[in-house]
Design a protein around this motif. Structure first.
Motif, short mmCIF file in Angstrom:
data_model
loop_
_atom_site.label_atom_id
_atom_site.label_comp_id
_atom_site.label_asym_id
_atom_site.label_seq_id
_atom_site.Cartn_x
_atom_site.Cartn_y
_atom_site.Cartn_z
N PRO A 83 6.38 7.93 3.13
CA PRO A 83 5.34 9.02 2.67
C PRO A 83 4.14 8.15 1.56
O PRO A 83 5.19 7.36 0.70
CB PRO A 83 5.64 10.27 2.22
N SER A 84 3.11 8.60 2.21
CA SER A 84 2.46 7.72 0.54
C SER A 84 2.78 9.18 -0.80
O SER A 84 2.98 10.17 -0.38
CB SER A 84 0.68 8.77 1.03
N LEU A 85 2.75 7.70 -1.52
CA LEU A 85 2.88 8.97 -3.40
C LEU A 85 1.90 8.92 -3.62
O LEU A 85 1.55 9.87 -4.76
CB LEU A 85 3.27 7.79 -3.59
N PHE A 86 0.40 8.72 -3.02
CA PHE A 86 -0.81 9.48 -4.30
C PHE A 86 -1.66 10.25 -3.25
O PHE A 86 -2.06 9.99 -1.55
CB PHE A 86 -2.36 7.94 -4.95
N GLN A 87 -2.53 11.33 -3.73
CA GLN A 87 -3.33 12.33 -2.57
C GLN A 87 -4.44 12.14 -3.76
O GLN A 87 -4.53 12.54 -4.57
CB GLN A 87 -2.92 13.47 -1.91
N HIS A 88 -5.14 12.60 -2.60
CA HIS A 88 -7.15 12.22 -2.91
C HIS A 88 -7.39 14.00 -3.45
O HIS A 88 -7.03 15.02 -2.47
CB HIS A 88 -7.87 11.59 -2.46
N TYR A 92 -9.52 2.23 -2.37
CA TYR A 92 -8.68 1.83 -3.28
C TYR A 92 -8.18 2.79 -3.97
O TYR A 92 -7.17 2.49 -5.07
CB TYR A 92 -9.23 1.34 -3.68
N ILE A 93 -6.97 3.43 -3.00
CA ILE A 93 -5.44 4.27 -3.96
C ILE A 93 -4.28 3.66 -3.74
O ILE A 93 -4.20 3.64 -2.34
CB ILE A 93 -5.81 5.92 -3.31
N GLY A 94 -3.13 3.50 -4.49
CA GLY A 94 -1.95 3.22 -4.40
C GLY A 94 -1.55 1.99 -3.73
O GLY A 94 -1.35 1.62 -3.26
N GLU A 129 0.95 -0.99 0.36
CA GLU A 129 -0.17 -0.30 -0.55
C GLU A 129 0.79 1.16 -0.08
O GLU A 129 1.54 2.15 1.12
CB GLU A 129 -0.90 0.23 1.64
N PHE A 130 0.72 1.95 -0.89
CA PHE A 130 1.91 3.75 -0.75
C PHE A 130 0.16 4.23 -0.96
O PHE A 130 0.48 5.54 -1.28
CB PHE A 130 2.05 3.05 -2.43
#
Length: 459
Positions: free
Chosen positions: A289-294, A242-244, A236-237
């Motif tokens: 860190p997370s690689l994708f942002q809403h 259901y993102i990353g 999980e990124f």
């Protein structure tokens, strides 16, 4: 008279044929005149790359009956490293699909783009919206379509199972049940098509920002995870929905069928957790860190307001090395010093600092520092009025770890310190970075962000 009659009959026959074609195949009819190439009916068995590692596909077990229509793009004949999949429907308010695609490609280098393919499933049945969306994609991403880096596909409504009169698990409203059930089928079809296109598959939504060089970061984490030799099913990124979520391509045929079989039972993000556990991965493997942002403000379900954000996302490339962080300042509640160093939106919050107070970062391994950014305060308050940044060498341990010697790099200006090409002034490896308070202040202190680049990560 006979010639006129024959001519008139011929015209009527053509008009009748056109009318019949429009009503029988409205999408094909509207797309045929202007797409980069005429739509093609793609059978997943015959014209897409089939996963050779999956027993479900090798013998055509658990057949998933669906046919795909290619609306834009040129499928590659070779497998890429990463397939990125997303489903998109017409929203009542706004559209984020094109900005999402722009972020994916703009945040990737040429080499990274050549190692990936983005698959967009247009999962709506509004023909005019599909037409305008595909037209915009064709005009905006001509190069990516030609290079096989972007594919746009569609599945006719006739392949979908019943989407109304479903079980109302969790007492959800009927329209909510229909929405989330269709979304599960959308993802099932999308994942099924993507199974053989890449070695790995990344699930996104159509309203996200991407971090810089996300593919290189994903590749690095995959290599580290595979080196541990522990079986994993999902990395999980992003912590959101259901993102990353990343899967091995060999597992996609099973995931597609799993989502299809239980499409009306629960939302997709709940199903994915059950799938992970069934594949014998008990614990979540979440990278920060997370690689994708809403990015979306309005949900695809009824256009409701949605302010969901991932607090661990950083748009820039996070390169801080592993370190321990210490401070002699009084910490307010749980706003610990380490939060200023770690990725995301966390920060250190200390009570009124005095002259000589400090926050020290002790690197686990010495590094050559190339760039430094330290930001303090929030909304113009709780800034560091007087302070400096220092680099240190020779770690020692007393009550707290620190370094024996420090060299000052410069002072804060308006609560901020930023310096590039540090290695040209301080070329030897450093073991500590210290923020020193040079004059006491009544205001409390927020250290919002400490970020560094090292010589290897900056090159």
């Amino acid at each position: 008279m006979r010639r006129r009659s024959r001519k008139k009959n011929a015209v009527l026959a053509v008009l009748l044929l056109v009318t019949v074609l429009y009503f029988l195949y409205p999408l094909d009819f509207l797309l045929m005149g202007w797409t980069r190439s005429a739509p093609k009916q793609l059978s997943w068995q015959l014209e897409r790359l089939v996963s050779k590692e999956s027993w479900a596909e090798q013998g055509d077990y658990l057949h998933l009956n669906v046919t795909y229509q290619l609306l834009a793009g040129t499928p590659s004949t070779r497998q890429k490293f990463l397939t990125i999949g997303m489903s998109s429907v017409k929203r009542k308010k706004g559209s984020y699909l094109v900005p999402t695609l722009q972020s994916l490609f703009s945040q990737s280098s040429r080499e990274e783009r050549s190692s990936m393919v983005v698959v967009v499933l247009i999962a709506d049945f509004d023909v005019r919206w599909i037409t305008s969306t595909v037209r915009e994609i064709n005009s905006t991403f001509a190069s990516e379509l030609d290079l096989g880096q972007l594919l746009v596909i569609h599945v006719s409504q006739k392949w979908y199972p019943p989407l109304t009169g479903l079980k109302r698990n969790y007492n959800d409203a009927p329209d909510r049940v229909s929405f989330r059930s269709k979304q599960n089928v959308d993802y099932s079809f999308l994942i099924h098509y993507s199974a053989g296109l890449g070695q790995y598959y990344l699930q996104l939504e159509d309203d996200v920002f991407s971090a810089q060089n996300f593919l290189t970061t994903i590749r690095k984490h995959i290599e580290e995870q595979n080196a541990k030799k522990d079986r994993w099913a999902m990395l999980e990124f992003s912590a959101l929905g259901y993102i990353g979520k990343l899967y091995k391509s060999a597992d996609l045929p099973l995931l597609a069928r799993f989502l299809f079989l239980f499409y009306q039972e629960m939302p997709c993000d709940w199903l994915m957790s059950h799938f992970r556990q069934l594949m014998t991965q008990r614990e979540t493997i979440l990278f920060k860190p997370s690689l994708f942002q809403h990015m979306g403000t309005f949900s695809s379900f009824q256009g409701t307001f949605n302010k969901l954000k991932d607090k661990n996302f950083e748009e820039g490339l996070y390169t801080n090395p592993s370190a321990e962080v210490y401070s002699n300042m009084s910490t307010y509640q749980k706003y610990f010093p380490k939060l200023a160093w770690d990725p995301g939106e966390g920060f250190f919050w200390g009570r009124s600092p005095g002259r000589g107070d400090y926050l020290t970062v002790v690197f686990l391994e010495p590094v050559v520092v190339a760039g430094i950014l330290v930001e303090t305060g929030s909304g113009g308050k709780d800034l560091l009025d007087s302070g400096q940044v220092e680099l240190g060498q020779d770690v020692f341990t007393a009550a707290m770890k620190s370094c024996k010697t420090f060299q000052s790099l410069g002072a804060f200006m308006n609560g901020k310190f930023e310096m590039r090409e540090v290695d040209k002034r301080h070329g030897s490896a450093s073991s500590c970075l210290r923020i020193s308070v040079t004059a006491g202040q009544k205001d409390w202190l927020i250290i919002r962000k400490i970020r560094i680049t090292t010589k290897s990560s900056a090159s």
